[in-house]
Design a protein around this motif. Structure first.
Motif, short mmCIF file in Angstrom:
data_model
loop_
_atom_site.label_atom_id
_atom_site.label_comp_id
_atom_site.label_asym_id
_atom_site.label_seq_id
_atom_site.Cartn_x
_atom_site.Cartn_y
_atom_site.Cartn_z
N MET A 156 0.85 -1.18 0.00
CA MET A 156 0.00 0.00 0.00
C MET A 156 0.89 1.24 0.00
N SER A 157 0.55 2.21 -0.86
CA SER A 157 1.38 3.40 -0.97
C SER A 157 1.07 4.38 0.16
N GLU A 158 2.05 5.21 0.49
CA GLU A 158 1.90 6.20 1.53
C GLU A 158 1.06 7.36 1.02
N PHE A 159 0.19 7.91 1.87
CA PHE A 159 -0.68 9.01 1.49
C PHE A 159 0.15 10.23 1.10
N GLN A 160 -0.24 10.89 0.02
CA GLN A 160 0.44 12.10 -0.42
C GLN A 160 -0.59 13.23 -0.49
N SER A 161 -0.42 14.23 0.35
CA SER A 161 -1.36 15.35 0.41
C SER A 161 -1.21 16.26 -0.81
N LEU A 162 -2.34 16.72 -1.31
CA LEU A 162 -2.34 17.68 -2.42
C LEU A 162 -2.73 19.08 -1.92
N LYS A 163 -2.59 19.32 -0.61
CA LYS A 163 -2.82 20.67 -0.09
C LYS A 163 -1.91 21.63 -0.85
N ASN A 164 -2.43 22.82 -1.13
CA ASN A 164 -1.70 23.85 -1.89
C ASN A 164 -1.47 23.41 -3.34
N HIS A 165 -2.41 22.67 -3.89
CA HIS A 165 -2.41 22.29 -5.30
C HIS A 165 -3.69 22.79 -5.94
N PHE A 166 -3.63 22.97 -7.25
CA PHE A 166 -4.84 23.20 -8.02
C PHE A 166 -5.35 21.87 -8.52
N LEU A 167 -6.66 21.67 -8.43
CA LEU A 167 -7.33 20.59 -9.14
C LEU A 167 -7.91 21.23 -10.38
N ILE A 168 -7.56 20.73 -11.53
CA ILE A 168 -8.02 21.28 -12.80
C ILE A 168 -8.99 20.28 -13.42
N ALA A 169 -10.22 20.73 -13.63
CA ALA A 169 -11.24 19.83 -14.18
C ALA A 169 -10.87 19.44 -15.60
N MET A 170 -10.93 18.15 -15.87
CA MET A 170 -10.74 17.66 -17.23
C MET A 170 -11.95 18.07 -18.07
N PRO A 171 -11.78 18.21 -19.38
CA PRO A 171 -12.91 18.61 -20.23
C PRO A 171 -14.11 17.67 -20.12
N SER A 172 -13.90 16.42 -19.75
CA SER A 172 -15.01 15.46 -19.64
C SER A 172 -15.85 15.65 -18.38
N LEU A 173 -15.35 16.41 -17.40
CA LEU A 173 -16.08 16.62 -16.15
C LEU A 173 -17.19 17.64 -16.39
N GLN A 174 -18.42 17.17 -16.37
CA GLN A 174 -19.55 18.03 -16.74
C GLN A 174 -20.44 18.43 -15.56
N ASP A 175 -20.08 18.08 -14.34
CA ASP A 175 -20.84 18.53 -13.17
C ASP A 175 -20.85 20.06 -13.21
N PRO A 176 -22.03 20.71 -13.18
CA PRO A 176 -22.08 22.17 -13.32
C PRO A 176 -21.28 22.92 -12.26
N ASN A 177 -21.07 22.31 -11.09
CA ASN A 177 -20.27 22.96 -10.05
C ASN A 177 -18.78 22.97 -10.38
N PHE A 178 -18.37 22.09 -11.31
CA PHE A 178 -16.94 21.92 -11.54
C PHE A 178 -16.52 21.99 -13.01
N VAL A 179 -17.46 22.21 -13.93
CA VAL A 179 -17.09 22.25 -15.35
C VAL A 179 -16.06 23.36 -15.58
N ARG A 180 -14.96 23.00 -16.23
CA ARG A 180 -13.86 23.94 -16.52
C ARG A 180 -13.38 24.68 -15.27
N SER A 181 -13.34 23.98 -14.15
CA SER A 181 -12.99 24.65 -12.89
C SER A 181 -11.52 24.46 -12.52
N VAL A 182 -11.07 25.41 -11.72
CA VAL A 182 -9.79 25.31 -11.02
C VAL A 182 -10.14 25.41 -9.54
N THR A 183 -9.76 24.38 -8.79
CA THR A 183 -10.07 24.33 -7.37
C THR A 183 -8.77 24.36 -6.58
N LEU A 184 -8.68 25.31 -5.66
CA LEU A 184 -7.53 25.40 -4.75
C LEU A 184 -7.78 24.45 -3.59
#
Length: 186
Positions: A1-29
């Motif tokens: 099992m791999s060790e947990f790696q935090s993504l705090k202080n990262h951007f999550l960038i929505a892929m073009p296929s993500l169509q949830d209206p809350n996250f379409v074309r989103s950048v999440t800090l």
């Protein structure tokens, strides 16, 4: 099992296929990420409300030369809760340091100072946040819903809201318009 790696202080960038209206074309800090889940704020979905309208609603006076900016839809959770994303290091009543250049504050004292404090001239307000339960974000990453890259204060504070998705993907050295809407599996 791999060790947990935090993504705090990262951007999550929505892929073009993500169509949830809350996250379409989103950048999440991502403000928090640990074994219990993750919390982030969408930083590129403007609402119809301006900062001066929000401050007026809270009965906070602004000056005529106030630097207007949009209030962002930070995510679908607790949309009545406001977050000020800023870079100054004053000690506000309730702040979370995401990095040395990115701070999130939720207390009233920063809202009262917002129209008068020059150190907040590039700060912005988001209403609501995005949340993930244990393992949920990791599953979404494995399903190619998101790209991730270290967060950039320049993108948050110097880039127009409408350009943040393209600028964030450029940090990865890719042109998001060239990505397929189909997820591939080997």
């Amino acid at each position: 099992m791999s060790e947990f790696q935090s993504l705090k202080n990262h951007f999550l960038i929505a892929m073009p296929s993500l169509q949830d209206p809350n996250f379409v074309r989103s950048v999440t800090l991502l403000c928090e990420h640990n074994e219990e889940g993750a919390m982030g704020i969408v930083v590129n979905h403007p609402t119809e409300v301006t900062t001066s309208e929000l401050l007026d609603h809270l009965e906070i006076k602004i000056s005529p030369d106030f630097n207007e900016r949009p209030v962002l839809a930070g995510g679908p959770v607790q949309t009545d809760r406001g977050f000020v994303i800023h870079r100054n290091d004053k000690h506000w009543q309730s702040s979370l340091e995401v990095s040395k250049d990115i701070i999130i504050t939720t207390s009233q004292d920063i809202l009262k100072a917002f129209p008068h404090d020059d150190t907040l001239s590039d700060a912005f307000i988001a209403l609501g946040y995005a949340g993930w339960g244990p393992g949920q974000l990791e599953n979404e990453l494995a399903e190619n819903a998101w790209l991730s890259t270290p967060a950039s204060a320049d993108i948050l504070f110097k880039t127009k809201v409408s350009e943040r998705w393209n600028k964030a993907t450029a940090l990865l050295g890719i042109d998001i318009s060239q990505l397929s809407f189909e997820a591939g599996h080997a």
